[in-house]
Scaffold this active site. Structure first.
Site, PDB file in Angstrom:
ATOM      1  CG  ASP A  57      -1.618   1.267   1.472  1.00  0.00           C
ATOM      2  OD1 ASP A  57      -2.365   1.684   0.576  1.00  0.00           O
ATOM      3  OD2 ASP A  57      -1.432   1.884   2.540  1.00  0.00           O
ATOM      4  CG  ASP A  74      -1.680   7.689   0.401  1.00  0.00           C
ATOM      5  OD1 ASP A  74      -0.966   8.700   0.415  1.00  0.00           O
ATOM      6  OD2 ASP A  74      -2.339   7.339  -0.598  1.00  0.00           O
TER       7      ASP A  74
END
Length: 214
Positions: free
Chosen positions: A8, A10
């Protein structure tokens, strides 16, 4: 055998979450209100952040200039992130993966321009073979981003490990059949990660070689 790590973006690779939260909190305070953290927690890792914020900001049917608000929030976030580097342990993981011949990809609910801008700022763009983003695929907690990443890498889920900072992200990775390591950031650390295969305070807590040994 682990052939790829899928991250991922953020809050996992870079702690953008704190800057985004601060920018929205400031926006609420400018309008005489406070942003409820319980609502914020429900949208982390999804594409629903701005929509949820606008619903909370609108009072008595007030029509908001959403474009101006989005532009202001984004400018403030960019300002806050100017000196923000990768989270602890991230660079070591990327370097070790390269040395071991393990491929790297990103699966992010954010837009491609957002992710690419920050990867370029950090000098990390060349590290990732595939970058899958939420403007082209259904956002988490749907597994679509992870399934797209696996397809781009031409690998089965059993040969990849996902890294996430939010419960929605872990749900997405697990639904795609991947083992998932949760690395909560300071904002998401209070949330439930019982469905992750492993929870680390940061990637610096466990070197990649130790993780791969099981």
């Amino acid at each position: 055998m682990t052939g790829a790590l899928i991250f991922d973006f953020d809050g996992t690779l870079v702690d953008t979450e704190a800057a985004v939260l601060v920018a929205w909190q400031e926006t609420f305070r400018q309008r005489g209100g406070e942003l409820p953290l319980d609502v914020w927690h429900t949208v982390i890792g999804t594409q629903h952040t701005a929509t949820a914020m606008f619903e909370l900001l609108a009072k008595d049917g007030e029509e908001l200039d959403t474009l101006a608000i989005r532009t202001g929030v984004r400018a403030r976030v960019t300002e806050l992130l100017e000196s923000e580097g990768p989270r602890p342990g991230v660079q070591d993981y990327l370097d070790d993966a390269k040395e071991l011949g393990i491929r790297l990809a990103i699966a992010s609910s954010s837009t491609g321009d957002w992710v690419t801008t920050h990867l370029n700022r950090l000098g990390l763009a060349a590290s990732f073979e595939a970058v899958l983003t939420g403007d082209l695929h259904e956002a988490k907690p749907s597994p679509d981003l992870y399934l797209a990443a696996l397809a781009a890498l031409d690998l089965p889920a059993s040969e990849a490990i996902a890294f996430e900072d939010s419960p929605h992200g872990v749900t997405a990775a697990k639904a795609a059949g991947l083992a998932c390591v949760a690395v909560p950031n300071p904002i998401t650390a209070v949330l439930n990660f019982d469905h992750a295969d492993l929870v680390l305070g940061s990637l610096a807590d466990k070197p990649l070689s130790a993780l791969l040994e099981g």
